[in-house]
Design an enzyme around this catalytic site. Structure first.
Site, PDB file in Angstrom:
ATOM      1  N   LYS A 111       0.866  -1.198   0.000  1.00 42.29           N
ATOM      2  CA  LYS A 111       0.000   0.000   0.000  1.00 42.29           C
ATOM      3  C   LYS A 111       0.887   1.226   0.000  1.00 42.29           C
ATOM      4  CE  LYS A 111      -4.524   0.821   0.425  1.00 42.29           C
ATOM      5  NZ  LYS A 111      -5.634  -0.076   0.082  1.00 42.29           N
TER       6      LYS A 111
HETATM    7  P1  NAD Z   1     -12.996   7.642  -2.801  1.00 41.68           P
HETATM    8  O1  NAD Z   1     -11.909   8.644  -2.794  1.00 41.68           O
HETATM    9  O2  NAD Z   1     -13.633   7.299  -4.097  1.00 41.68           O
HETATM   10  O3  NAD Z   1     -14.165   8.106  -1.795  1.00 41.68           O
HETATM   11  C1  NAD Z   1     -13.909   8.399  -0.459  1.00 41.68           C
HETATM   12  C2  NAD Z   1     -15.180   8.959   0.156  1.00 41.68           C
HETATM   13  O4  NAD Z   1     -14.977   9.103   1.570  1.00 41.68           O
HETATM   14  C3  NAD Z   1     -15.564  10.333  -0.366  1.00 41.68           C
HETATM   15  O5  NAD Z   1     -16.975  10.433  -0.465  1.00 41.68           O
HETATM   16  C4  NAD Z   1     -15.073  11.277   0.728  1.00 41.68           C
HETATM   17  O6  NAD Z   1     -15.782  12.495   0.786  1.00 41.68           O
HETATM   18  C5  NAD Z   1     -15.336  10.417   1.944  1.00 41.68           C
HETATM   19  N1  NAD Z   1     -14.551  10.812   3.117  1.00 41.68           N
HETATM   20  C6  NAD Z   1     -13.240  11.170   3.165  1.00 41.68           C
HETATM   21  N2  NAD Z   1     -12.905  11.506   4.422  1.00 41.68           N
HETATM   22  C7  NAD Z   1     -14.011  11.332   5.173  1.00 41.68           C
HETATM   23  C8  NAD Z   1     -14.298  11.502   6.557  1.00 41.68           C
HETATM   24  N3  NAD Z   1     -13.354  11.932   7.398  1.00 41.68           N
HETATM   25  N4  NAD Z   1     -15.557  11.227   7.000  1.00 41.68           N
HETATM   26  C9  NAD Z   1     -16.514  10.805   6.133  1.00 41.68           C
HETATM   27  N5  NAD Z   1     -16.287  10.614   4.818  1.00 41.68           N
HETATM   28  C10 NAD Z   1     -15.065  10.882   4.354  1.00 41.68           C
HETATM   29  O7  NAD Z   1     -12.391   6.342  -2.091  1.00 41.68           O
HETATM   30  P2  NAD Z   1     -12.841   4.831  -2.272  1.00 41.68           P
HETATM   31  O8  NAD Z   1     -12.023   4.242  -3.356  1.00 41.68           O
HETATM   32  O9  NAD Z   1     -14.310   4.752  -2.317  1.00 41.68           O
HETATM   33  O10 NAD Z   1     -12.297   4.175  -0.919  1.00 41.68           O
HETATM   34  C11 NAD Z   1     -13.061   4.223   0.280  1.00 41.68           C
HETATM   35  C12 NAD Z   1     -12.541   3.169   1.238  1.00 41.68           C
HETATM   36  O11 NAD Z   1     -12.650   1.880   0.617  1.00 41.68           O
HETATM   37  C13 NAD Z   1     -11.079   3.297   1.646  1.00 41.68           C
HETATM   38  O12 NAD Z   1     -10.917   2.868   2.970  1.00 41.68           O
HETATM   39  C14 NAD Z   1     -10.364   2.333   0.701  1.00 41.68           C
HETATM   40  O13 NAD Z   1      -9.141   1.865   1.249  1.00 41.68           O
HETATM   41  C15 NAD Z   1     -11.392   1.222   0.656  1.00 41.68           C
HETATM   42  N6  NAD Z   1     -11.271   0.369  -0.514  1.00 41.68           N
HETATM   43  C16 NAD Z   1     -11.323   0.876  -1.776  1.00 41.68           C
HETATM   44  C17 NAD Z   1     -11.227   0.023  -2.861  1.00 41.68           C
HETATM   45  C18 NAD Z   1     -11.352   0.512  -4.272  1.00 41.68           C
HETATM   46  O14 NAD Z   1     -11.384  -0.333  -5.187  1.00 41.68           O
HETATM   47  N7  NAD Z   1     -11.459   1.807  -4.526  1.00 41.68           N
HETATM   48  C19 NAD Z   1     -11.029  -1.354  -2.662  1.00 41.68           C
HETATM   49  C20 NAD Z   1     -11.012  -1.849  -1.356  1.00 41.68           C
HETATM   50  C21 NAD Z   1     -11.129  -0.981  -0.299  1.00 41.68           C
END
Ligand code: NAD
Length: 433
Positions: free
Chosen positions: A118
């Site tokens: 990561k």
């Molecule tokens: P993203 O950037 O697309 O979206 C993140 C969202 O979280 C946004 O709506 C943002 O406004 C919100 N956010 C940020 N800080 C915040 C806070 N303090 N309180 C509330 N909301 C907040 O990111 P994503 O890709 O959707 O990833 C979200 C989570 O899922 C992360 O933990 C990431 O590690 C995990 N994840 C993502 C993937 C992927 O394929 N993108 C895969 C597995 C896990």
């Protein structure tokens, strides 16, 4: 028994442990459970490689800014390191360590030929123009150089990075290879745009997987998702797609929190309406007309059947776990619930579908993309969705059965399966020299 400290009837928030302590505690409790070989416990408790790069980038105003980027490679016993790149002010070496460890367990649990890594850059991307973000990404890729590679360490999107970011990385990486190696290296990253080596359906894969694990859980309890209510923290890639598929199945979104604020409507918030609104509103849900604002700290106390943390780590803790009304938590984010918060929830009979299972749809689809690129194939959406569903179902059933058989919560069960697979590989191969 966890107790909550109150002074003048107000909850005293406890200082929280870091995410590395959290993931190590989860790991050690599963390691005790399976009586993990002590040498392998030592190996898995540390990261293999930690890379910190400082690199200069020319800003739009002509000035040069220095950025710090990270890549942590936790373990590669089962295959190349795999895991996302995050652009966020909270990214540091500790966060990258914890998130890399979670990736090792996740890829192992999913039965993929990958290890865990990561990384990211400590920035608030909303402060930079698109062309600045492109130069930051390209220069970061150049700084990482041979520390990433299509058979060595394969990044993917995470918070605030997306298909466009991956396309810039792939292009920079390929452009800096010797000519004969260029086109053969597009699988240095996954999550690319379909059309530039990306996989149809990779965009929705994580959220779809979150939805599937919730659906499987409901089915295993002979219940339907129809008219069930859910709240989602984070309305980005994972949160939006999970909500999209839940709504399609008849469930109702009643609360959403993002980085800018929190809203609720017990009568329901239409997923596509909110999505279109946030798109037109710089990603923010603030002032969405068909809902009321909620205080940030009250969000997790909203009445609902399912709670989906899909933003950052350490969100559900001993400071707020007792507020949660939902009997089911589906962890879209990585590490959203800390060990102390989980103890409170388990004591209250709440089920948690753990991150390494719940959000594994993303890395499974990334694996499909990697195979597609390696084999020079183009897969269709239906094929991707079908294969993804089969793999998610297999993992879900294994974890549920193991948990039932051993009398464990789902997280410990998932960890036991994941760690045992890595232990087996070490025992078969031995330790060099
Ligand atoms: P993203 O950037 O697309 O979206 C993140 C969202 O979280 C946004 O709506 C943002 O406004 C919100 N956010 C940020 N800080 C915040 C806070 N303090 N309180 C509330 N909301 C907040 O990111 P994503 O890709 O959707 O990833 C979200 C989570 O899922 C992360 O933990 C990431 O590690 C995990 N994840 C993502 C993937 C992927 O394929 N993108 C895969 C597995 C896990």
């Amino acid at each position: 028994m966890i107790t909550v400290k109150k002074v003048n009837n107000k909850i005293q928030k406890q200082p929280l442990k870091g995410m590395v302590d959290n993931v190590l505690e989860q790991f050690n409790s599963a390691a005790d459970q399976i009586n993990l070989h002590p040498s392998i416990r030592k190996i898995l408790s540390i990261t293999n490689t930690e890379i910190i790069v400082n690199f200069p980038v020319k800003m739009d105003n002509g000035e040069v800014e220095i950025f710090q980027g990270y890549r942590v490679q936790h373990n590669n016993a089962l295959g190349p390191y795999k895991g996302g790149l995050r652009y966020h002010p909270t990214v540091d070496i500790d966060a990258a360590r914890a998130l890399a460890m979670w990736m090792t367990w996740k890829t192992s649990l999913a039965g993929l030929p990958y290890g865990g890594g990561k990384g990211g850059i400590q920035i608030d991307p909303s402060k930079y123009s698109k062309s600045e973000l492109e130069r930051i990404t390209r220069r970061f890729t150049f700084a990482l150089a041979d520390n990433i590679g299509s058979e060595h360490d394969i990044p993917a999107p995470d918070v605030n990075t997306n298909a466009q970011t991956m396309a810039w990385i792939a292009d920079t990486y390929m452009s800096t290879r010797p000519p004969a190696e260029r086109t053969a290296n597009q699988h240095v990253v996954t999550g690319k745009p379909a059309g530039s080596g990306g996989l149809e359906g990779r965009d929705r894969a994580t959220g779809y997987g979150v939805f599937l694990t919730i659906k499987f859980w409901y089915e295993s309890h002979n219940k339907s998702l129809k008219n069930k209510t859910f709240i989602v923290q984070g309305f980005g890639n994972v949160g939006y797609w999970a909500a999209h598929f839940l709504e399609q199945e008849g469930a109702k979104m009643v609360g959403v929190q993002d980085a800018y604020g929190s809203i609720q409507n017990p009568k329901g918030i239409k997923v596509e309406d909110l999505f279109n609104y946030t798109k037109a509103n710089k990603g923010s849900l603030i002032d969405f007309p068909e809902a009321h604002q909620v205080e940030k700290d009250d969000f997790f106390s909203l009445e609902c059947d399912i709670c989906i943390p899909a933003a950052l780590g350490n969100q559900i803790t001993e400071n707020n776990a007792y507020l949660i009304k939902a009997p089911l938590i589906a962890e879209g984010a990585n590490g959203p619930t800390n060990v102390e918060g989980e103890k409170v929830l388990l004591q209250r009979g709440v089920t948690i579908i753990p991150d390494i299972l719940c959000n594994s749809g993303g890395v499974i689809a990334s694996y499909f993309e990697w195979l597609q690129n390696r084999n020079g194939e183009l897969w269709q959406m239906e094929e991707v969705i079908d294969k993804l569903e089969k793999k998610m179902k297999h993992s879900f059933v294994r974890v549920s059965d193991y948990a039932k058989k051993e009398g464990l919560d789902m997280r410990t069960a998932a960890y036991c399966i994941a760690i045992a697979r890595i232990e087996k590989a070490y025992i078969q191969r031995g330790i060099f020299p």
